[in-house]
Design a protein around this motif. Sequence first.
Motif, short mmCIF file in Angstrom:
data_model
loop_
_atom_site.label_atom_id
_atom_site.label_comp_id
_atom_site.label_asym_id
_atom_site.label_seq_id
_atom_site.Cartn_x
_atom_site.Cartn_y
_atom_site.Cartn_z
N PRO A 44 31.18 115.26 73.15
CA PRO A 44 31.99 116.26 72.43
C PRO A 44 31.09 117.19 71.61
O PRO A 44 30.05 116.76 71.08
N GLY A 45 31.49 118.43 71.48
CA GLY A 45 30.73 119.40 70.70
C GLY A 45 30.56 119.00 69.25
O GLY A 45 29.55 119.32 68.61
N GLU A 46 31.53 118.27 68.73
CA GLU A 46 31.47 117.84 67.33
C GLU A 46 30.25 116.96 67.05
O GLU A 46 29.80 116.87 65.91
N TYR A 47 29.68 116.35 68.09
CA TYR A 47 28.53 115.47 67.89
C TYR A 47 27.27 116.24 67.48
O TYR A 47 26.39 115.67 66.86
N ILE A 48 27.18 117.51 67.82
CA ILE A 48 26.05 118.33 67.34
C ILE A 48 26.49 119.18 66.15
O ILE A 48 25.68 119.58 65.32
N GLU A 49 27.77 119.42 66.03
CA GLU A 49 28.28 120.25 64.94
C GLU A 49 28.33 119.51 63.62
O GLU A 49 28.38 120.14 62.56
N ASN A 50 28.35 118.18 63.65
CA ASN A 50 28.40 117.36 62.44
C ASN A 50 27.25 116.36 62.45
O ASN A 50 27.23 115.46 63.30
N ARG A 51 26.35 116.47 61.51
CA ARG A 51 25.17 115.61 61.46
C ARG A 51 25.51 114.12 61.43
O ARG A 51 24.74 113.29 61.90
N ARG A 52 26.66 113.79 60.90
CA ARG A 52 27.01 112.37 60.80
C ARG A 52 27.18 111.72 62.17
O ARG A 52 27.20 110.49 62.29
N PHE A 53 27.32 112.54 63.24
CA PHE A 53 27.45 112.00 64.59
C PHE A 53 26.12 111.93 65.34
O PHE A 53 26.10 111.51 66.50
N TYR A 54 25.02 112.33 64.72
CA TYR A 54 23.72 112.28 65.41
C TYR A 54 23.41 110.86 65.89
O TYR A 54 22.82 110.68 66.96
N ASN A 55 23.79 109.84 65.11
CA ASN A 55 23.52 108.46 65.54
C ASN A 55 24.23 108.13 66.85
O ASN A 55 23.71 107.39 67.67
#
Length: 153
Positions: A44-55
């Motif tokens: 999902p695009g949100e994984y790069i748009e929100n740093r908390r999903f970098y893991n």
Amino acid sequence: MRKIILIGPTGSGKTTFTQGINNKKRKYKKTQSIERDKEIIDTPGEYIENRRFYNALITTSFDCEIIGLVQDCTRDECLFPPSFAAIFNKPVIGIVTKVDSEEKNLAYAEECLLDAGAEKIFKVSSLDGTGMDEIKKFLDIDSFTAEKGELQR
């Protein structure tokens, strides 16, 4: 084909690219979770748009051989931090999408991906097929050394 994870903002063309490379009929939808289609992991695009999903990106990348950073050449913003690729222990390529668009800025898209740490750039259009044969060939050929995790030039 080597397994690749696609990382990019919402609307950058990850799902359309996946459908194009797998010769599937295009159907547009919002990717809500990590999806696997043959050897492609679509995030999902949100994984790069929100740093908390970098893991989540790092953890999911363990299941692939190549990291694919996807940048839409019609956008004038880059969400990849400088040297973003350094968080992965895998070869990283850049995929510039929507190159068939009249309103495009290829130089900016390439610069974004190179600054993020992409080692090789592919320019593609999933709609008219531009560049798709080149990236398919790259993903099929053993062009990197697994021990080093580096692309061979």
